[in-house]
Design a protein around this motif. Structure first.
Motif, PDB file in Angstrom:
ATOM      1  N   GLY A 240       0.797  -1.222   0.000  1.00 33.03           N
ATOM      2  CA  GLY A 240       0.000   0.000   0.000  1.00 33.03           C
ATOM      3  C   GLY A 240       0.825   1.267   0.000  1.00 33.03           C
ATOM      4  N   TYR A 241       1.892   1.319  -0.812  1.00 36.98           N
ATOM      5  CA  TYR A 241       2.793   2.466  -0.835  1.00 36.98           C
ATOM      6  C   TYR A 241       2.113   3.727  -1.385  1.00 36.98           C
ATOM      7  CZ  TYR A 241       6.845  -0.573   0.022  1.00 36.98           C
ATOM      8  OH  TYR A 241       7.744  -1.449   0.572  1.00 36.98           O
ATOM      9  N   GLY A 242       2.720   4.871  -1.065  1.00 33.81           N
ATOM     10  CA  GLY A 242       2.286   6.143  -1.634  1.00 33.81           C
ATOM     11  C   GLY A 242       1.118   6.790  -0.936  1.00 33.81           C
ATOM     12  N   GLY A 243       0.843   6.400   0.308  1.00 31.82           N
ATOM     13  CA  GLY A 243      -0.319   6.939   1.013  1.00 31.82           C
ATOM     14  C   GLY A 243      -0.320   8.450   1.125  1.00 31.82           C
ATOM     15  N   HIS A 244       0.773   9.017   1.627  1.00 26.76           N
ATOM     16  CA  HIS A 244       0.954  10.472   1.713  1.00 26.76           C
ATOM     17  C   HIS A 244       2.358  10.767   1.205  1.00 26.76           C
ATOM     18  CE1 HIS A 244      -1.800   9.182   4.967  1.00 26.76           C
ATOM     19  NE2 HIS A 244      -2.507  10.224   4.571  1.00 26.76           N
ATOM     20  N   ILE A 245       2.501  11.787   0.384  1.00 28.59           N
ATOM     21  CA  ILE A 245       3.748  12.047  -0.340  1.00 28.59           C
ATOM     22  C   ILE A 245       4.250  13.453  -0.035  1.00 28.59           C
ATOM     23  CG2 ILE A 245       4.848  12.104  -2.608  1.00 28.59           C
ATOM     24  CD1 ILE A 245       2.385  10.453  -3.620  1.00 28.59           C
ATOM     25  N   SER A 246       5.555  13.563   0.231  1.00 26.13           N
ATOM     26  CA  SER A 246       6.218  14.863   0.361  1.00 26.13           C
ATOM     27  C   SER A 246       7.461  14.818  -0.519  1.00 26.13           C
ATOM     28  CB  SER A 246       6.600  15.136   1.818  1.00 26.13           C
ATOM     29  OG  SER A 246       7.298  16.354   1.945  1.00 26.13           O
ATOM     30  N   MET A 247       7.582  15.766  -1.457  1.00 22.55           N
ATOM     31  CA  MET A 247       8.668  15.732  -2.437  1.00 22.55           C
ATOM     32  C   MET A 247       9.388  17.065  -2.500  1.00 22.55           C
ATOM     33  SD  MET A 247       8.606  14.396  -6.431  1.00 22.55           S
ATOM     34  CE  MET A 247       7.294  15.507  -6.950  1.00 22.55           C
ATOM     35  N   PRO A 254      14.894  15.056  -7.978  1.00 22.91           N
ATOM     36  CA  PRO A 254      13.919  15.079  -6.896  1.00 22.91           C
ATOM     37  C   PRO A 254      14.128  13.922  -5.924  1.00 22.91           C
ATOM     38  CG  PRO A 254      12.951  14.099  -8.845  1.00 22.91           C
ATOM     39  CD  PRO A 254      14.331  14.530  -9.235  1.00 22.91           C
ATOM     40  N   ALA A 255      13.610  14.099  -4.729  1.00 25.29           N
ATOM     41  CA  ALA A 255      13.584  13.047  -3.714  1.00 25.29           C
ATOM     42  C   ALA A 255      12.252  13.164  -2.987  1.00 25.29           C
ATOM     43  CB  ALA A 255      14.754  13.181  -2.743  1.00 25.29           C
ATOM     44  N   LEU A 256      11.816  12.076  -2.370  1.00 30.34           N
ATOM     45  CA  LEU A 256      10.522  12.103  -1.697  1.00 30.34           C
ATOM     46  C   LEU A 256      10.479  11.126  -0.539  1.00 30.34           C
ATOM     47  CD1 LEU A 256       9.034   9.299  -2.773  1.00 30.34           C
ATOM     48  CD2 LEU A 256       8.580  10.687  -4.794  1.00 30.34           C
ATOM     49  N   VAL A 257       9.512  11.352   0.345  1.00 28.42           N
ATOM     50  CA  VAL A 257       9.135  10.394   1.374  1.00 28.42           C
ATOM     51  C   VAL A 257       7.653  10.088   1.216  1.00 28.42           C
ATOM     52  CG1 VAL A 257      10.925  11.015   3.045  1.00 28.42           C
ATOM     53  CG2 VAL A 257       8.729  12.221   3.090  1.00 28.42           C
ATOM     54  N   THR A 296       1.268   7.720  11.138  1.00 29.06           N
ATOM     55  CA  THR A 296       1.901   8.971  10.710  1.00 29.06           C
ATOM     56  C   THR A 296       0.911  10.117  10.541  1.00 29.06           C
ATOM     57  OG1 THR A 296       1.660   8.515   8.345  1.00 29.06           O
ATOM     58  CG2 THR A 296       3.634   7.634   9.437  1.00 29.06           C
ATOM     59  N   GLN A 297      -0.349   9.919  10.906  1.00 35.92           N
ATOM     60  CA  GLN A 297      -1.402  10.927  10.728  1.00 35.92           C
ATOM     61  C   GLN A 297      -1.534  11.281   9.249  1.00 35.92           C
ATOM     62  OE1 GLN A 297      -0.968  14.885  12.507  1.00 35.92           O
ATOM     63  NE2 GLN A 297      -2.930  14.621  13.533  1.00 35.92           N
ATOM     64  N   LEU A 298      -1.054  12.438   8.812  1.00 38.91           N
ATOM     65  CA  LEU A 298      -1.108  12.830   7.403  1.00 38.91           C
ATOM     66  C   LEU A 298       0.234  12.673   6.702  1.00 38.91           C
ATOM     67  CD1 LEU A 298      -3.387  16.000   7.418  1.00 38.91           C
ATOM     68  CD2 LEU A 298      -3.986  13.640   6.914  1.00 38.91           C
ATOM     69  N   GLY A 299       1.141  11.887   7.291  1.00 42.26           N
ATOM     70  CA  GLY A 299       2.410  11.614   6.633  1.00 42.26           C
ATOM     71  C   GLY A 299       3.540  12.503   7.094  1.00 42.26           C
ATOM     72  N   ALA A 300       4.754  12.124   6.694  1.00 40.65           N
ATOM     73  CA  ALA A 300       5.963  12.853   7.052  1.00 40.65           C
ATOM     74  C   ALA A 300       6.166  14.052   6.138  1.00 40.65           C
ATOM     75  CB  ALA A 300       7.177  11.932   6.980  1.00 40.65           C
ATOM     76  N   SER A 301       7.014  14.989   6.588  1.00 41.48           N
ATOM     77  CA  SER A 301       7.380  16.173   5.808  1.00 41.48           C
ATOM     78  C   SER A 301       8.872  16.122   5.516  1.00 41.48           C
ATOM     79  CB  SER A 301       7.027  17.448   6.578  1.00 41.48           C
ATOM     80  OG  SER A 301       7.415  18.607   5.856  1.00 41.48           O
ATOM     81  N   LEU A 302       9.228  16.258   4.235  1.00 42.71           N
ATOM     82  CA  LEU A 302      10.619  16.206   3.788  1.00 42.71           C
ATOM     83  C   LEU A 302      11.090  17.598   3.389  1.00 42.71           C
ATOM     84  CD1 LEU A 302      13.118  14.467   2.834  1.00 42.71           C
ATOM     85  CD2 LEU A 302      11.987  14.397   0.587  1.00 42.71           C
ATOM     86  N   LEU A 359       8.046  20.864   7.588  1.00 38.01           N
ATOM     87  CA  LEU A 359       9.471  21.117   7.794  1.00 38.01           C
ATOM     88  C   LEU A 359      10.030  22.027   6.709  1.00 38.01           C
ATOM     89  CD1 LEU A 359      12.272  20.342   9.131  1.00 38.01           C
ATOM     90  CD2 LEU A 359      12.279  18.388   7.553  1.00 38.01           C
ATOM     91  N   ALA A 360      10.910  22.936   7.100  1.00 34.63           N
ATOM     92  CA  ALA A 360      11.621  23.784   6.143  1.00 34.63           C
ATOM     93  C   ALA A 360      12.980  24.148   6.741  1.00 34.63           C
ATOM     94  CB  ALA A 360      10.829  25.048   5.823  1.00 34.63           C
ATOM     95  N   PHE A 361      13.951  24.450   5.876  1.00 38.68           N
ATOM     96  CA  PHE A 361      15.289  24.847   6.315  1.00 38.68           C
ATOM     97  C   PHE A 361      15.473  26.350   6.175  1.00 38.68           C
ATOM     98  CE2 PHE A 361      16.409  20.366   5.722  1.00 38.68           C
ATOM     99  CZ  PHE A 361      17.268  20.155   6.804  1.00 38.68           C
ATOM    100  N   ASP A 362      16.085  26.946   7.173  1.00 42.05           N
ATOM    101  CA  ASP A 362      16.464  28.353   7.139  1.00 42.05           C
ATOM    102  C   ASP A 362      17.549  28.532   6.067  1.00 42.05           C
ATOM    103  OD1 ASP A 362      17.573  30.860   7.569  1.00 42.05           O
ATOM    104  OD2 ASP A 362      17.507  30.703   9.742  1.00 42.05           O
ATOM    105  N   PRO A 363      17.305  29.342   5.021  1.00 42.32           N
ATOM    106  CA  PRO A 363      18.304  29.496   3.963  1.00 42.32           C
ATOM    107  C   PRO A 363      19.528  30.287   4.390  1.00 42.32           C
ATOM    108  CG  PRO A 363      16.500  31.025   3.622  1.00 42.32           C
ATOM    109  CD  PRO A 363      16.105  30.160   4.773  1.00 42.32           C
TER     110      PRO A 363
END
Length: 448
Positions: A240-247, A254-257, A296-302, A359-363
């Motif tokens: 059941g892959y691909g439930g919630h996607i962050s790319m 590209p990369a994703l979880v 994971t509720q609504l999935g992970a954030s990458l 999630l986000a990174f400080d530039p």
């Protein structure tokens, strides 16, 4: 007094300009009977329509050229189709301290995710479950992967990118049968190439035959010429892959979880899986489980940073524990083994919260920040029993190894989407909780 210790410094209120429509910014008042919101964020009402709790992530945000903030979201339009409520997919932009006019992209009945990115021409592009019912289903009014492009004049054009389960290569003739493609899509750009990740839900009806057999697939190209690839298939494994996607884009690839959701099209997920596109620009690395998470509720954030590499924020909803995991991006094959990833670093584990992490990174300083919702000081609360005296929308930022919380909105915020502007200021798109006075309205918080 709310029972949170906010790491707030002295803030100079510099303002963010006036809204271009008659709706004024939310002054950060006292919507829930709690303390006055003294956060360092100015709030703007993006859409004042009253909302309700919806487990589907139906808002999206991206930062484009000149720090333009593009927002895609769904609103009720007050009409029905075959006794099903019609929803308008809208786009609105925040630019130079002002909100632009709201633009309608499409009208749908089924809301199963949305994502927005800016193309090479500086115009926004939005992906969602679209098209019109062409298959023998009484439920799936929309069942195609749709990508809508905006022209310089502001006109939106919908492109149907995938219609059937057997379009992505390689094809498994035994299990690649169905019409439900385009669930929970995510979009990024690599130059002029649009890259869209989506879930193929087969016929969207039976647990084992359809959702346990779902595939995570990729469409790349656009706007009229597309290649379709399978990143990981579940037809033989029933995972059941691909439930919630962050790319995200990581350099030129590209990369994703994603997680597993074998029960339904929008069930809660399990585990965090990572993949990245190989240097050939077509194939994808084998799936690797980064973290075992029972819910994971609504999935992970990458997120990705050119200095720090990859970061993943994920909530274990069973324990209300929010963690952060990272991996240095040393080569094109980095992070494709579980041992490449760090041990989970606890960010929040106090009461009921850590929900909907973004999630986000400080530039500027290259440190991770995570926006999330705190439901209540007491443990064990569910989605509809959050305490309005305790709930809050916060950002936790890692500073010299310590996670420090900053208040965004004392009224709370569901499904926040966090991003950084080029000057290091943060922006968050979110919905107000329905237990608050604002009852689900869509807001944008801009750091002063």
């Amino acid at each position: 007094m709310k029972r949170h210790a906010w790491a707030l410094g002295l803030v100079l209120a510099l303002g963010c300009g006036k809204d271009s429509n008659p709706t004024p910014p939310d002054a950060g008042g006292n919507p829930d009977g709690g303390p006055i919101d003294t956060s360092s964020f100015a709030k703007f009402v993006v859409d004042s329509s009253e909302g309700q709790f919806d487990p589907i992530s139906s808002i999206a945000m991206a930062v484009g050229p000149q720090d333009r903030i593009g927002m895609a979201y769904f609103v009720r339009n007050g009409t029905m189709r075959e006794n099903v409520e019609n929803m308008d997919l809208m786009y609105r932009e925040f630019n130079g301290g002002q909100l632009g006019a709201a633009e309608r992209i499409a009208t749908v009945q089924r809301v199963y995710g949305v994502s927005v990115a800016f193309g090479p021409d500086g115009q926004p592009v939005v992906t969602y479950l679209g098209g019109d019912r062409e298959d023998p289903s009484s439920f799936w009014f929309q069942s195609d992967l749709a990508v809508a492009y905006r022209s310089a004049s502001g006109a939106w054009t919908e492109r149907i990118v995938v219609r059937q389960s057997n379009e992505a290569q390689p094809v498994n003739p035994t299990t690649d049968v169905g019409f439900l493609v385009g669930l929970n899509p995510a979009i990024v750009f690599n130059g002029s190439e649009a890259i869209v990740a989506y879930r193929d839900g087969k016929n969207g009806q039976y647990e084992r035959q359809d959702f346990q057999s779902s595939d995570l697939e990729i469409a790349s190209g656009g706007p009229t010429n597309w290649q379709r690839r399978v990143a990981v298939a579940s037809g033989d494994t029933k995972m059941g892959y691909g439930g919630h996607i962050s790319m995200v884009m990581a350099g030129t690839q590209p990369a994703l979880v994603h997680d597993k959701a074998p029960e339904a099209a929008q069930a809660t997920g399990t585990d965090v899986h990572f993949q990245r596109r190989n240097a050939d620009g077509l194939t994808w690395s084998p799936v690797v489980r980064v973290q075992a998470v029972p819910n994971t509720q609504l999935g992970a954030s990458l997120a990705y940073d050119s200095v720090e590499g990859f970061g993943v924020a994920v909530l274990n909803r069973n324990s209300n524990t929010l963690t952060y995991t990272e991996c240095a991006d040393a080569s094109a094959t980095s992070c494709t083994s579980e041992r490449d990833w760090s041990m989970p670093d606890p960010v929040f584990n106090n009461g009921t919260g850590g929900w909907y992490p973004s999630l986000a990174f400080d530039p500027v300083h290259h440190e991770p920040s995570i926006a999330f919702y705190i439901c209540a000081a007491e443990p064990g609360r569910n989605d509809t029993s959050c305490n309005p005296n305790d709930d809050a929308l916060v950002i936790s930022t890692r500073i010299q190894g310590i996670w420090r919380e900053t208040l965004v909105d004392a009224g709370g915020g569901w499904s926040p989407k966090l991003a950084y502007l080029s000057n290091g200021k943060r922006v968050v798109l979110y919905r107000a909780p329905v237990v608050a006075q604002d009852k689900g309205v869509l807001k944008l918080a801009v750091e002063r």
